[in-house]
Design a protein around this motif. Structure first.
Motif, PDB file in Angstrom:
ATOM      1  N   ILE A 119      18.523 -53.792  -9.332  1.00 19.61           N
ATOM      2  CA  ILE A 119      19.579 -54.572  -8.451  1.00 19.61           C
ATOM      3  C   ILE A 119      20.925 -54.079  -8.281  1.00 19.61           C
ATOM      4  N   PHE A 120      21.524 -53.688  -7.174  1.00 19.72           N
ATOM      5  CA  PHE A 120      22.848 -53.374  -7.220  1.00 19.72           C
ATOM      6  C   PHE A 120      23.222 -54.706  -6.587  1.00 19.72           C
TER       7      PHE A 120
ATOM      8  N   LEU B 173      27.823 -47.570  -2.973  1.00 21.17           N
ATOM      9  CA  LEU B 173      26.278 -47.762  -2.837  1.00 21.17           C
ATOM     10  C   LEU B 173      25.528 -46.512  -2.361  1.00 21.17           C
ATOM     11  N   LEU B 174      26.105 -45.749  -1.233  1.00 23.05           N
ATOM     12  CA  LEU B 174      25.421 -44.396  -0.958  1.00 23.05           C
ATOM     13  C   LEU B 174      25.517 -43.410  -2.220  1.00 23.05           C
ATOM     14  N   ALA B 175      26.370 -43.410  -2.972  1.00 25.90           N
ATOM     15  CA  ALA B 175      26.396 -42.532  -4.107  1.00 25.90           C
ATOM     16  C   ALA B 175      25.181 -42.908  -5.133  1.00 25.90           C
ATOM     17  N   ARG B 176      24.945 -43.887  -5.541  1.00 19.41           N
ATOM     18  CA  ARG B 176      24.127 -44.628  -6.426  1.00 19.41           C
ATOM     19  C   ARG B 176      22.733 -44.468  -5.728  1.00 19.41           C
ATOM     20  N   LEU B 177      22.398 -44.597  -4.446  1.00 19.32           N
ATOM     21  CA  LEU B 177      21.269 -44.389  -4.052  1.00 19.32           C
ATOM     22  C   LEU B 177      20.828 -43.109  -3.974  1.00 19.32           C
TER      23      LEU B 177
ATOM     24  N   THR C 140      23.516 -53.787 -11.536  1.00 22.27           N
ATOM     25  CA  THR C 140      24.653 -53.204 -11.649  1.00 22.27           C
ATOM     26  C   THR C 140      25.558 -53.900 -10.602  1.00 22.27           C
ATOM     27  N   ARG C 141      26.588 -54.200 -10.848  1.00 24.33           N
ATOM     28  CA  ARG C 141      27.655 -54.790  -9.735  1.00 24.33           C
ATOM     29  C   ARG C 141      28.427 -53.683  -9.153  1.00 24.33           C
ATOM     30  N   LEU C 142      28.324 -53.811  -7.517  1.00 18.03           N
ATOM     31  CA  LEU C 142      29.146 -53.014  -6.910  1.00 18.03           C
ATOM     32  C   LEU C 142      30.489 -53.472  -6.546  1.00 18.03           C
TER      33      LEU C 142
ATOM     34  N   LEU D   8      17.435 -53.832   1.583  1.00 20.36           N
ATOM     35  CA  LEU D   8      18.873 -53.883   1.747  1.00 20.36           C
ATOM     36  C   LEU D   8      19.347 -55.307   2.303  1.00 20.36           C
ATOM     37  N   ASP D   9      20.068 -56.044   1.555  1.00 23.18           N
ATOM     38  CA  ASP D   9      20.481 -57.503   2.025  1.00 23.18           C
ATOM     39  C   ASP D   9      21.800 -57.245   2.265  1.00 23.18           C
TER      40      ASP D   9
END
Length: 207
Positions: A167-168, A16-20, A202-204, A2-3
């Motif tokens: 990569i998100f 992000l939390l949904a994708r993880l 994937t772009r957030l 996580l950056d």
């Protein structure tokens, strides 16, 4: 990894939390998870203690296994601790530097068994990809060309051999970065040099 040197918007945070969570659900039983952060403080680099995904209730045999007990063990020993770590790390933010390469290699080196494991390996990066450290800074005009001509290039190993890269990407204002295409070109060449698979990005976005 996580950056999150800058805070996420509420929409990005939820995305992000949904994708993880999706990545956790899709991972096969026995998958080992470690987490790491990009930080300007080297003492924070490395990996969290590993958590291995156990059997979940969905795969339980109703005739011979106790679904409730399996579900409780899955939650208490794996899912809840992993999710709590993620939430804590996603909520952290604020830094003046972003040593992505250095933090990534520290995570790989500190993840038990990663380098020697002969099976599938995946690295998930949540990042804006804007490397900013003494080794290389896109804000100072850094590029693959300048990096490959620098003494630091000799420190580049091949620790990601055969690894899948997801990569998100967190869109950030890139003031000071003259050409955003240089950033994309750098990371393509970086992972190619590391002999990893071509990254899936994937772009957030939140607009």
């Amino acid at each position: 990894m996580l950056d999150l040197t800058d805070p996420l918007s509420p929409a990005q945070h939820a995305q992000l939390l949904a994708r993880l969570e999706q990545q956790i659900t899709k991972a096969p039983r026995g998958t080992q998870f470690t987490l790491g952060v990009v930080s300007e403080d080297p003492s924070l680099w490395g990996a969290t203690p590993p958590l291995c995904k156990p059997q979940d209730a969905a795969s339980a045999n109703r005739l011979t296994q106790n679904e409730r007990l399996i579900a409780e063990r899955y939650e208490s020993r794996f899912h809840t601790p992993l999710r709590n770590r993620l939430i804590d790390m996603v909520s952290a933010s604020g830094a003046n530097r972003s040593p992505i390469m250095e933090s990534l290699q520290a995570l790989v080196a500190d993840s038990r068994g990663f380098l020697a494991f002969d099976g599938p390996r995946r690295i998930i990066m949540v990042t804006d990809l804007l490397q900013h450290s003494d080794v290389l800074s896109f804000y100072r005009g850094g590029s693959w060309k300048t990096f490959s001509a620098s003494p630091e290039f000799q420190r580049l190993g091949r620790t990601l051999d055969g690894a899948e890269i997801q990569i998100f990407q967190v869109p950030r204002p890139s003031e000071g970065v003259k050409d955003p295409a240089v950033v994309e070109d750098f990371w393509i060449r970086y992972f190619e040099r590391q002999n990893a698979h071509v990254p899936k990005v994937t772009r957030l976005g939140d607009l």
